[in-house]
Write an enzyme that holds these catalytic residues in place. Structure first.
Site, short mmCIF file in Angstrom:
data_model
loop_
_atom_site.label_atom_id
_atom_site.label_comp_id
_atom_site.label_asym_id
_atom_site.label_seq_id
_atom_site.Cartn_x
_atom_site.Cartn_y
_atom_site.Cartn_z
N HIS A 192 34.78 46.24 46.44
CA HIS A 192 36.00 45.73 47.06
C HIS A 192 36.07 46.15 48.52
CE1 HIS A 192 37.35 45.43 42.75
NE2 HIS A 192 37.71 44.27 43.22
N THR B 200 47.99 47.01 41.76
CA THR B 200 47.58 46.38 43.00
C THR B 200 46.16 46.82 43.34
OG1 THR B 200 48.28 45.95 45.27
CG2 THR B 200 48.51 48.21 44.47
N TYR C 273 37.79 36.06 36.73
CA TYR C 273 38.30 37.38 36.36
C TYR C 273 39.80 37.30 36.06
CZ TYR C 273 39.44 42.37 36.97
OH TYR C 273 39.89 43.66 36.80
N LEU D 207 36.50 53.76 38.02
CA LEU D 207 37.52 54.19 38.98
C LEU D 207 38.83 54.51 38.27
CD1 LEU D 207 38.70 54.39 41.92
CD2 LEU D 207 39.11 51.92 41.76
N LYS E 279 42.00 38.26 32.63
CA LYS E 279 43.08 39.25 32.63
C LYS E 279 44.39 38.64 32.14
CE LYS E 279 41.04 43.02 33.81
NZ LYS E 279 41.02 44.17 32.88
N ASP F 79 38.54 34.86 54.11
CA ASP F 79 39.55 35.93 54.13
C ASP F 79 40.07 36.26 52.74
OD1 ASP F 79 39.85 36.89 56.72
OD2 ASP F 79 41.20 35.28 57.31
N LEU G 250 43.24 48.99 44.24
CA LEU G 250 43.08 50.43 44.01
C LEU G 250 41.92 51.00 44.80
CD1 LEU G 250 43.46 50.24 40.15
CD2 LEU G 250 45.21 51.04 41.75
N ARG H 114 47.33 43.35 52.78
CA ARG H 114 47.01 43.90 51.47
C ARG H 114 47.84 45.15 51.19
NH1 ARG H 114 45.23 39.70 51.05
NH2 ARG H 114 43.16 38.97 50.41
N SER I 150 45.23 43.18 36.67
CA SER I 150 44.96 43.19 38.10
C SER I 150 45.97 42.28 38.80
CB SER I 150 43.55 42.68 38.36
OG SER I 150 43.37 42.31 39.71
N SER I 151 46.23 42.56 40.07
CA SER I 151 47.17 41.72 40.82
C SER I 151 46.61 40.33 41.07
CB SER I 151 47.51 42.38 42.15
OG SER I 151 46.34 42.61 42.92
N CYS I 152 45.32 40.11 40.82
CA CYS I 152 44.74 38.78 41.06
C CYS I 152 45.17 37.77 39.99
CB CYS I 152 43.22 38.86 41.12
SG CYS I 152 42.43 39.14 39.53
#
Length: 326
Positions: A196, A181, A153, A31, A157, A286, A183, A226, A124-126
């Site tokens: 996702h 964020t 993950y 991606l 990162k 969630d 994507l 989100r 990644s934002s995570c």
């Protein structure tokens, strides 16, 4: 023998000064990587070095080192990673931490040792704590516990960010990190279980439409908030940072716009043209309740996104129809 580096070699604006510079985009089939390749080609860069997983296994240190010794790229954009949604992260935690650590370590270290001028690592934002302040500033990193559903993950990162910083501090090498964020866009993973939320919704609504289904069941309550960024906007930001940013701290890349999962589902439903009902399975998790990134640092450097969520979804669904649906 490690190459000699000087952080001053990459002054703001120098990335664009040589369109024939050799650029290795790791993960160009995915991606993010495919969007970066499209952007670089649009801008006239003519010497992109690309390898599929079959051609170069980034988890194999000796193969990566041989590749760098042979190709000697001037710039590296590290977009290769093992990614997936909540289900995939919960099911394959060992894969998510080991594979990502191997890819990052091999590419970052070989880039440094073989004289790469500048590297950009994509995270990644995570990486941020589950209950980080909102919007999430860059300095929220490592201030609290991670979201358990993707901590493997996230830890990998975070290690990538810290590795870039460590090589910058110890070796004076120009490695930077960008944290996008959520994507979406062309070449996303539309797998029904391992994708996702946005591509999963798009596929589910499309299949329901094709089958004439009366309803679509969506995980959770729909209440989490989100932020979504079209991958072409990210690619634009990546090129901007390669040209303009040489700092130690990682940089958030977001749209600055929040949408609830319920609002997102309704919007995807509209774009796809599904006319049935939405049913929420509240027995499913969630995930993080809210996740908006503070992208003011990037805005202060002079970059802002251009693609609206509605336009981006229309564009993505068109790509899905042409490339994915059976």
């Amino acid at each position: 023998m490690a190459a000699t580096h000087n952080l001053g070699n990459n002054e703001p604006g120098s990335f664009f000064s040589n369109k024939s510079a050799k650029i290795f985009v790791a993960g160009h089939c995915g991606l993010v990587g495919s969007a970066i390749v499209r952007k670089l080609q649009q801008l006239g860069f003519t010497n992109l070095v690309l390898r599929t997983h079959a051609e170069l296994d980034l988890t194999c240190q000796s193969d990566v080192d041989t590749f760098f010794a042979t190709e000697k790229p001037q710039f590296v954009i590290l977009a290769a990673a093992k990614v997936g949604g909540i289900h995939a992260n919960n099911t394959y935690p060992a894969d998510f931490i080991a594979i990502n650590l191997q890819i990052q370590t091999n590419v970052i270290d070989s880039s440094y040792r073989h004289g790469v001028t500048k590297l950009l690592f994509l995270g990644s934002s995570c990486i941020y704590p589950k209950f980080a302040p909102q919007p999430i500033p860059e300095d929220a990193l490592l201030t609290g516990p991670l979201e358990p559903t993707n901590e493997w993950y996230a830890v990998a990162k975070i290690a990538g960010i810290k590795m870039c910083q460590a090589y910058r501090i110890q070796h004076h090498w120009n490695a930077i990190s960008a944290m996008p964020t959520n994507l979406y866009g062309p070449h996303d993973n539309f797998h029904p279980e391992n994708s996702h939320v946005l591509p999963a919704l798009m596929r589910r609504f499309h299949e329901a439409k094709m089958q004439g289904a009366k309803e679509v069941v969506v995980w959770g309550t729909g209440s989490p908030l989100r932020e979504f960024l079209h991958v072409d906007d990210l690619a634009d930001a990546v090129v901007f940072l390669m040209d303009r940013y040489n700092g130690l701290q990682h940089v958030n890349v977001g749209s600055g716009m929040e949408v609830s999962i319920k609002e997102l589902a309704e919007l995807v439903k509209e774009v796809v043209g599904f006319e049935g009902a939405l049913v929420w399975d509240t027995s499913k998790p969630d995930g993080t309740p809210r996740k908006l990134m503070d992208s003011s640092k990037l805005a202060g450097l002079g970059w802002t996104p251009k693609i609206s969520l509605k336009d981006g979804l229309v564009h993505t669904y068109q790509w899905y129809l042409e490339n994915v649906q059976q």
